[in-house]
Design an enzyme around this catalytic site. Structure first.
Site, PDB file in Angstrom:
ATOM      1  CB  SER A 244      -0.812  -0.072   1.247  1.00 33.97           C
ATOM      2  OG  SER A 244      -0.060  -0.196   2.227  1.00 33.97           O
ATOM      3  CG  ASN A 269      -5.973  -2.424   3.157  1.00 29.41           C
ATOM      4  OD1 ASN A 269      -5.515  -3.678   3.473  1.00 29.41           O
ATOM      5  ND2 ASN A 269      -6.376  -1.279   3.970  1.00 29.41           N
ATOM      6  CG  ASP A 290       7.424 -10.253   5.581  1.00 30.25           C
ATOM      7  OD1 ASP A 290       7.015 -10.438   6.860  1.00 30.25           O
ATOM      8  OD2 ASP A 290       8.115  -9.696   5.383  1.00 30.25           O
ATOM      9  CB  CYS A 330       8.028  -8.564  12.179  1.00 30.00           C
ATOM     10  SG  CYS A 330       6.774  -7.373  11.527  1.00 30.00           S
TER      11      CYS A 330
HETATM   12  N1  SAH Z   1       8.005  -8.717   2.834  1.00 25.26           N
HETATM   13  C1  SAH Z   1       8.892  -7.347   2.922  1.00 25.26           C
HETATM   14  C2  SAH Z   1       8.580  -6.735   4.306  1.00 25.26           C
HETATM   15  C3  SAH Z   1       7.189  -6.265   4.431  1.00 25.26           C
HETATM   16  S1  SAH Z   1       7.297  -5.046   5.589  1.00 25.26           S
HETATM   17  C4  SAH Z   1      10.407  -7.763   2.428  1.00 25.26           C
HETATM   18  O1  SAH Z   1      10.716  -8.763   2.770  1.00 25.26           O
HETATM   19  O2  SAH Z   1      11.214  -6.787   2.275  1.00 25.26           O
HETATM   20  C5  SAH Z   1       5.445  -4.621   5.449  1.00 25.26           C
HETATM   21  C6  SAH Z   1       5.121  -3.733   4.247  1.00 25.26           C
HETATM   22  O3  SAH Z   1       3.525  -3.701   4.374  1.00 25.26           O
HETATM   23  C7  SAH Z   1       5.438  -2.369   4.003  1.00 25.26           C
HETATM   24  O4  SAH Z   1       6.093  -2.235   2.772  1.00 25.26           O
HETATM   25  C8  SAH Z   1       4.228  -1.474   4.291  1.00 25.26           C
HETATM   26  O5  SAH Z   1       4.154  -0.574   3.210  1.00 25.26           O
HETATM   27  C9  SAH Z   1       3.073  -2.642   3.779  1.00 25.26           C
HETATM   28  N2  SAH Z   1       1.802  -2.343   4.386  1.00 25.26           N
HETATM   29  C10 SAH Z   1       1.539  -2.018   5.580  1.00 25.26           C
HETATM   30  N3  SAH Z   1       0.056  -2.098   5.699  1.00 25.26           N
HETATM   31  C11 SAH Z   1      -0.305  -2.565   4.624  1.00 25.26           C
HETATM   32  C12 SAH Z   1      -1.636  -3.150   4.115  1.00 25.26           C
HETATM   33  N4  SAH Z   1      -2.676  -3.014   4.783  1.00 25.26           N
HETATM   34  N5  SAH Z   1      -1.669  -3.395   2.688  1.00 25.26           N
HETATM   35  C13 SAH Z   1      -0.770  -3.590   2.108  1.00 25.26           C
HETATM   36  N6  SAH Z   1       0.420  -3.180   2.319  1.00 25.26           N
HETATM   37  C14 SAH Z   1       0.553  -2.764   3.654  1.00 25.26           C
END
Ligand code: SAH
Length: 389
Positions: A244, A269, A290, A330
């Site tokens: 997002s 989202n 993740d 995490c």
């Molecule tokens: N898998 C990634 C790390 C994820 S960190 C890696 O290994 O690099 C979490 C991510 O979730 C962030 O980039 C953030 O922008 C996104 N995020 C947070 N809430 C969200 C949502 N509701 N929908 C989509 N993305 C989201």
């Protein structure tokens, strides 16, 4: 030296290094916030040397079992030790977490290395006051091209520290590329929206990619697309990635280009995306979840678990027979058992049986001290959805 007498049965007697304000029997001397203090037990026996911050609930954090000053030599010794441990880990590329706080005897000090560029976070008051010394020690050992301070973590609030970010040494590198195990990533340590890459996940990228061949992959919460890139490289049939954040997706797209792989990115989202993707035939054979930490404190754990349950339930409905679910958590406040129980609940509701293929954690450059549970935060599982028979 001023200090603290700790109450009996405090966590420090069970191998922890922290003293909570509720564990203080009495103080002696008049330490200033950020000072080095001595810790003693009820019988006046020394337990070691700690950093002190009365503004924090964690009033003291021990960094040595002996009497110890916090000077440049100390930091040089600790950084050299941290380096020698990372050297035994035999990373192909000098891209790793050099110090992981208490696990490297440096409470609140996190240093990530991207080749000749270092990114420093000082999350405790005492270490923040000494960041110039830490930078000096880094310069002596590594002769780096740059040291960047990325103190924009909200955790600093608990220590009464402001948000700060800037160049501590050398020349600001701008956006540059690092290559880890043959995959290129863009890093922008000073101006990027975060400190850098999720170094803790690099082994897990590979573990997931090992299962990606020929599969239709969905990488949820992709950030810079670490999972997606690895899966695409490993001959996935197709790779879709969702986040997002537009800045994260910008980086992710750049990474896909520089690695010459095809990934379909969607700015959405994940909760909505999964809800809207319900289909007659499940469209994916490998789904990665993740998410960011859904909770920053104990009070909101219940809500967080509801969030985890929802995404797992929805993901399972979109997963084909024999499909793979790779899922990570995490959050400090959700432990492995709670996380696993939540996934199992989702599977029951989705009328699916999961078999556990492997369990995962943070990469070993983020070492865990079992007596300091806070040093462990990343939990992961790779499941296969069993065909119903
Ligand atoms: N898998 C990634 C790390 C994820 S960190 C890696 O290994 O690099 C979490 C991510 O979730 C962030 O980039 C953030 O922008 C996104 N995020 C947070 N809430 C969200 C949502 N509701 N929908 C989509 N993305 C989201």
């Amino acid at each position: 030296m001023a200090g603290i007498v700790v109450k009996p049965r405090s966590r420090i007697f069970h191998g922890h290094d922290w003293v909570y304000s509720s564990e203080v029997h009495k103080m002696f001397g008049k330490p200033e916030p950020g000072d080095v203090i001595s810790i003693k037990d009820f019988k006046d026996r020394k337990l070691g040397t700690a950093i002190y911050n009365p503004e924090s609930q964690i009033i003291a954090r021990r960094f040595s079992r002996r009497t110890q000053k916090l000077d440049t030599d100390f930091f040089i010794r600790r950084l050299e030790r941290a380096l020698s441990l990372r050297e035994t880990m035999a990373f192909d590329d000098p891209v790793y977490r050099l110090t992981w706080s208490e696990s490297d005897g440096l409470p609140g000090v996190i240093i990530d290395r991207y080749g000749d560029h270092f990114v420093l976070q000082t999350l405790t008051l005492a270490m923040d006051q000494r960041k110039e010394l830490i930078a000096e020690a880094l310069v002596k050992i590594f002769s780096p091209a740059s040291i960047i301070e990325r103190n924009d973590s909200p955790i600093r609030k608990a220590e009464g520290l402001e948000i700060e970010k800037g160049l501590l040494y050398g020349e600001a590198p701008g956006r540059f590329q690092v290559t880890v195990k043959g995959i290129n990533f863009a890093v922008n340590p000073l101006d990027g929206h975060k400190t850098g890459l999720y170094l803790d996940q690099f082994d897990n990228y590979q573990a997931v990619a090992d299962l990606a061949k020929g599969r239709r992959v969905l990488d949820c919460f992709c950030n810079e697309a670490g999972f997606a890139l690895h899966c695409a490289r490993n001959e996935a049939q197709s790779v879709q990635a969702i986040d997002s954040s537009e800045p994260a997706l910008d980086c992710a797209r750049e990474n896909a280009d520089s690695n010459q792989v095809e990934i379909e990115f969607t700015n959405a989202n994940v909760f909505d995306f999964l809800k809207e993707s319900e289909a007659e035939t499940p469209p994916y054979d490998l789904i990665i979840l993740d998410p960011p930490s859904f909770t920053r404190n104990r009070k909101s754990v219940k809500d967080a678990l509801r969030g985890y349950k929802e995404i797992h339930l929805r993901a399972l409905k979109l997963l084909s027979k024999d499909g793979i679910l790779a899922t990570f958590c995490c959050s400090h406040h959700v432990n492995r058992k709670m996380f696993l129980d939540t996934i199992c609940d989702s599977a029951v509701d989705a009328k699916a049986t999961l078999r556990l293929l492997s369990s995962h954690s943070q990469r070993q450059d983020h070492p865990i001290v079992p007596t300091i549970p806070e040093s462990e935060y990343l939990k992961g599982f790779i499941f296969q959805k069993m065909a119903t028979w």
